[in-house]
Design a protein around this motif. Structure first.
Motif, PDB file in Angstrom:
ATOM      1  N   GLY A 115       0.747  -0.945   0.038  1.00 35.33           N
ATOM      2  CA  GLY A 115       0.067   0.056  -0.006  1.00 35.33           C
ATOM      3  C   GLY A 115       0.780   1.273  -0.086  1.00 35.33           C
ATOM      4  N   THR A 116       2.125   1.215   0.001  1.00 35.61           N
ATOM      5  CA  THR A 116       3.023   2.342   0.155  1.00 35.61           C
ATOM      6  C   THR A 116       2.925   3.201  -1.136  1.00 35.61           C
ATOM      7  N   ARG A 117       2.574   4.377  -1.286  1.00 36.03           N
ATOM      8  CA  ARG A 117       2.727   5.046  -2.486  1.00 36.03           C
ATOM      9  C   ARG A 117       4.218   5.467  -2.546  1.00 36.03           C
ATOM     10  N   LEU A 118       4.913   5.109  -3.732  1.00 34.23           N
ATOM     11  CA  LEU A 118       6.340   5.359  -3.613  1.00 34.23           C
ATOM     12  C   LEU A 118       6.644   6.237  -4.948  1.00 34.23           C
ATOM     13  N   LEU A 119       7.360   7.022  -4.610  1.00 39.57           N
ATOM     14  CA  LEU A 119       7.932   7.827  -5.877  1.00 39.57           C
ATOM     15  C   LEU A 119       9.471   7.537  -6.126  1.00 39.57           C
TER      16      LEU A 119
ATOM     17  N   ASP B 249       4.064   8.470   0.333  1.00 42.98           N
ATOM     18  CA  ASP B 249       4.531   8.073   1.687  1.00 42.98           C
ATOM     19  C   ASP B 249       6.161   7.751   1.473  1.00 42.98           C
ATOM     20  N   ALA B 250       6.637   7.264   0.633  1.00 44.41           N
ATOM     21  CA  ALA B 250       8.122   7.127   0.522  1.00 44.41           C
ATOM     22  C   ALA B 250       8.687   7.539  -0.927  1.00 44.41           C
ATOM     23  N   ILE B 251       9.939   8.083  -0.879  1.00 42.31           N
ATOM     24  CA  ILE B 251      10.766   8.511  -1.801  1.00 42.31           C
ATOM     25  C   ILE B 251      12.098   8.086  -1.968  1.00 42.31           C
ATOM     26  N   VAL B 252      12.316   7.292  -3.168  1.00 46.83           N
ATOM     27  CA  VAL B 252      13.587   6.799  -3.393  1.00 46.83           C
ATOM     28  C   VAL B 252      14.335   7.107  -4.693  1.00 46.83           C
ATOM     29  N   SER B 253      15.633   7.546  -4.469  1.00 45.61           N
ATOM     30  CA  SER B 253      16.255   7.980  -5.629  1.00 45.61           C
ATOM     31  C   SER B 253      17.959   7.186  -5.502  1.00 45.61           C
ATOM     32  N   VAL B 254      18.251   6.527  -6.428  1.00 44.67           N
ATOM     33  CA  VAL B 254      19.513   5.837  -6.561  1.00 44.67           C
ATOM     34  C   VAL B 254      20.564   6.419  -7.450  1.00 44.67           C
TER      35      VAL B 254
ATOM     36  N   ILE C  27      12.769   8.543  -8.342  1.00 43.48           N
ATOM     37  CA  ILE C  27      13.373   9.482  -9.225  1.00 43.48           C
ATOM     38  C   ILE C  27      14.592   8.979  -9.869  1.00 43.48           C
ATOM     39  N   GLY C  28      14.347   8.632 -11.170  1.00 42.84           N
ATOM     40  CA  GLY C  28      15.420   8.278 -11.673  1.00 42.84           C
ATOM     41  C   GLY C  28      15.261   6.629 -11.759  1.00 42.84           C
ATOM     42  N   THR C  29      14.570   6.295 -12.872  1.00 41.86           N
ATOM     43  CA  THR C  29      13.737   4.873 -13.238  1.00 41.86           C
ATOM     44  C   THR C  29      14.858   3.776 -13.270  1.00 41.86           C
ATOM     45  N   GLY C  30      16.075   4.150 -13.970  1.00 40.27           N
ATOM     46  CA  GLY C  30      17.019   3.021 -14.567  1.00 40.27           C
ATOM     47  C   GLY C  30      16.510   2.200 -15.445  1.00 40.27           C
ATOM     48  N   TRP C  31      16.586   1.063 -15.332  1.00 39.38           N
ATOM     49  CA  TRP C  31      15.895  -0.007 -16.545  1.00 39.38           C
ATOM     50  C   TRP C  31      14.665  -0.662 -15.393  1.00 39.38           C
ATOM     51  N   GLY C  32      14.223  -0.122 -14.403  1.00 38.26           N
ATOM     52  CA  GLY C  32      13.024  -0.580 -14.002  1.00 38.26           C
ATOM     53  C   GLY C  32      13.226  -1.555 -12.706  1.00 38.26           C
ATOM     54  N   GLU C  33      14.278  -2.172 -12.239  1.00 36.64           N
ATOM     55  CA  GLU C  33      14.502  -3.194 -11.231  1.00 36.64           C
ATOM     56  C   GLU C  33      14.096  -2.668  -9.929  1.00 36.64           C
ATOM     57  N   LEU C  34      14.308  -1.449  -9.346  1.00 36.95           N
ATOM     58  CA  LEU C  34      13.708  -1.076  -8.079  1.00 36.95           C
ATOM     59  C   LEU C  34      12.327  -0.895  -8.037  1.00 36.95           C
ATOM     60  N   ALA C  35      11.722  -0.441  -9.253  1.00 38.57           N
ATOM     61  CA  ALA C  35      10.223  -0.421  -9.161  1.00 38.57           C
ATOM     62  C   ALA C  35       9.597  -1.776  -9.172  1.00 38.57           C
ATOM     63  N   ILE C  36      10.042  -2.587 -10.139  1.00 37.26           N
ATOM     64  CA  ILE C  36       9.695  -4.017  -9.966  1.00 37.26           C
ATOM     65  C   ILE C  36       9.665  -4.614  -8.404  1.00 37.26           C
ATOM     66  N   ARG C  37      10.798  -4.518  -7.758  1.00 36.28           N
ATOM     67  CA  ARG C  37      10.829  -4.957  -6.468  1.00 36.28           C
ATOM     68  C   ARG C  37       9.970  -4.349  -5.507  1.00 36.28           C
ATOM     69  N   ALA C  38       9.634  -3.148  -5.695  1.00 36.18           N
ATOM     70  CA  ALA C  38       8.831  -2.306  -5.063  1.00 36.18           C
ATOM     71  C   ALA C  38       7.321  -2.787  -5.087  1.00 36.18           C
ATOM     72  N   ALA C  39       6.934  -2.840  -6.230  1.00 35.42           N
ATOM     73  CA  ALA C  39       5.689  -3.459  -6.637  1.00 35.42           C
ATOM     74  C   ALA C  39       5.448  -4.690  -6.110  1.00 35.42           C
ATOM     75  N   ALA C  40       6.432  -5.549  -6.030  1.00 34.56           N
ATOM     76  CA  ALA C  40       6.468  -7.074  -5.739  1.00 34.56           C
ATOM     77  C   ALA C  40       5.989  -7.084  -4.185  1.00 34.56           C
ATOM     78  N   ARG C  41       6.578  -5.610  -3.312  1.00 38.43           N
ATOM     79  CA  ARG C  41       6.132  -5.908  -1.877  1.00 38.43           C
ATOM     80  C   ARG C  41       4.645  -5.254  -1.856  1.00 38.43           C
ATOM     81  N   GLY C  42       4.060  -4.761  -2.949  1.00 41.59           N
ATOM     82  CA  GLY C  42       2.510  -4.548  -2.897  1.00 41.59           C
ATOM     83  C   GLY C  42       2.419  -2.750  -2.846  1.00 41.59           C
ATOM     84  N   ALA C  43       3.550  -2.186  -3.329  1.00 38.77           N
ATOM     85  CA  ALA C  43       3.565  -0.438  -3.273  1.00 38.77           C
ATOM     86  C   ALA C  43       3.129  -0.246  -4.650  1.00 38.77           C
ATOM     87  N   ARG C  44       2.490   0.960  -4.594  1.00 45.11           N
ATOM     88  CA  ARG C  44       2.155   1.537  -5.794  1.00 45.11           C
ATOM     89  C   ARG C  44       3.323   2.705  -6.080  1.00 45.11           C
TER      90      ARG C  44
END
Length: 450
Positions: free
Chosen positions: A228-232, A293-298, A234-251
């Motif tokens: 349920g976390t609303r995650l932003l 709710d959360a912001i991540v930037s790598v 900044i800096g997609t890369g090729w999507g691995e972090l987004a995939i891993r966050a979505a697997a946790r149930g984040a939007r």
């Protein structure tokens, strides 16, 4: 991890007549042998490699004197013209064409140093070892009186590289839109282009995907990402972090300025089954709206530019929901070196990352304190892990050089990219650079505002 003078043209057909440049890892013997010919060079792609920059005799003589004095005091062995050797002993730096080498440094300093390597005018059996010695002694290579006069002799960043919304798109495209296939050749299957976190050293290629996931998971844990976390991001890369966050149930909302990255990231996210949970936007971080709710930037802050650090952190502050957490992974440099070199135009700016600047942890704390309600609540350094990550990338890039050629990148590009990876690895091995994961939160006793 400058208005480029060598943007690769659309036609990247390799030159079949171009000789392969000397590879690192081998002692090539005295200068002048047939196997030491510089790579055939396209003057349209590489104008400043083909045409040596002009420098006065006096400037070249001063540069030679400074460089010779510096090399003589270092734990390496510099061989000039296949005959003369200076230094205290250690890894070999083979300066095959001393005249060209000193002339380039006289004309453009460290840019000339890198361009001389690209031109094949110097090489090293162990390039990382030589560059690590130089990085270890970076603060003392130039005499103190000349360092104080840096503004008179150092090249300054061109205004064309300023990271305005338009400039940022061009700067990011210069690096990240080179070719998805190129990056796939040396990155692991996660396509993560940032430092991994290993369990132990030395690192191994087979363990790199797990180490990248470990890095991502630590960032997501730090940001408190869960169902349920609303995650932003900044800096997609090729999507691995987004995939891993979505697997946790984040939007997940993730933003990038690279059209090539966005295309492949969306494909990978769709194939992973998370297209309904992840939105990939092609937009500047300054254009993002909403509450998260959360912001991540790598390793994206390095591309922001000092002029825009206040805007960047104010944007994070604006987008963070009450009680939210920000997890950043940032490459950092010592604060004194940042202050000394912040306006200098470097080889990295010209050829690799236009407009980039590494912050210091002190700079981050100064900017957040002066411009935001954000404060650093935690930071952990992983510099040695980045050195190993870069080693694995460099080794794989070298092993797959024929495939790099097949993509249309010429021999000078391979020397440039090898130098970039080795130069970066040396920075971390010497401790000159660090990479840190930081947790930012709002001050606990300060009233939230809409």
């Amino acid at each position: 991890m400058t208005a480029p003078t060598h943007q690769l043209p659309a036609d990247r057909t390799p030159d079949p007549a171009a000789p392969v440049p000397a590879q690192t890892g081998h002692d090539h013997g005295p200068a002048g042998r047939a196997d030491q010919r510089p790579p055939a060079t396209d003057p349209e792609r590489w104008p400043d490699v083909v045409a040596r920059p002009r420098a006065s005799r006096a400037r070249t003589a001063v540069a030679e004197r400074i460089v010779r004095r510096a090399l003589a005091k270092l734990p390496l062995r510099a061989r000039l013209g296949g005959v003369e050797a200076i230094g205290l002993g250690g890894p070999l730096m083979d300066i095959r064409d001393p005249g060209a080498f000193f002339g380039r440094i006289g004309a453009s300093g460290l840019i000339g140093f890198g361009e001389s390597y690209m031109a094949g005018e110097w090489d090293a059996p162990d390039l990382v070892a030589v560059l690590t010695v130089l990085a270890d002694n970076a603060a003392e290579l130039v005499p103190a009186p000349l360092q104080r006069l840096r503004s008179l002799w150092a090249l300054r960043k061109p205004e064309a590289q300023l990271n305005t919304p338009e400039g940022s798109r061009e700067n990011i495209s210069h690096h990240y839109d080179l070719s998805n296939d190129l990056f796939a050749l040396f990155l692991d299957e996660t396509l993560s282009y940032s430092s991994a976190v290993f369990r132990g050293f030395p690192a191994e290629q087979a363990l790199l995907p797990a180490a990248q996931h470990r890095k991502i998971d630590r960032l997501l844990d730090t940001a408190g990402v869960r169902e349920g976390t609303r995650l932003l991001e900044i800096g997609t890369g090729w999507g691995e972090l987004a995939i891993r966050a979505a697997a946790r149930g984040a939007r997940v909302t993730t933003v990038t300025l690279s059209a090539e990255q966005r295309e492949l990231a969306r494909t990978r996210i769709r194939e992973a089954g998370f297209a309904d949970r992840v939105e990939v936007r092609l937009c500047d971080y300054r254009q993002v709206t909403g509450d998260y709710d959360a912001i991540v930037s790598v390793e994206m802050i390095e591309a922001v530019g000092e002029e825009f650090w206040p805007v960047y952190f104010r944007t994070l502050d604006r987008l963070l929901a009450p009680g939210g957490r920000i997890a950043l992974q940032a490459i950092t440099m010592p604060d004194d070196r940042l202050r000394a070199s912040r306006s200098t135009y470097t080889w990295i700016h010209k050829y690799i990352f236009p407009g980039g600047l590494l912050p210091s942890t002190e700079a981050i704390e100064r900017v957040t304190a002066e411009h935001t309600r954000l404060r650093t609540a935690q930071r952990i350094g992983y510099g040695a892990h980045y050195a190993e990550t870069l080693r694995l990338w460099r080794e794989r890039f070298t092993e797959r050089s024929a495939e790099v050629d097949a993509l249309g990148f010429d021999a000078v590009f391979r020397r440039m990219w090898t130098f970039y990876l080795a130069y970066s690895e040396a920075g971390f091995r010497s401790g000159y650079l660090d990479v840190q994961q930081l947790l930012l939160t709002r001050e606990p006793n300060q009233q939230e505002t809409p």
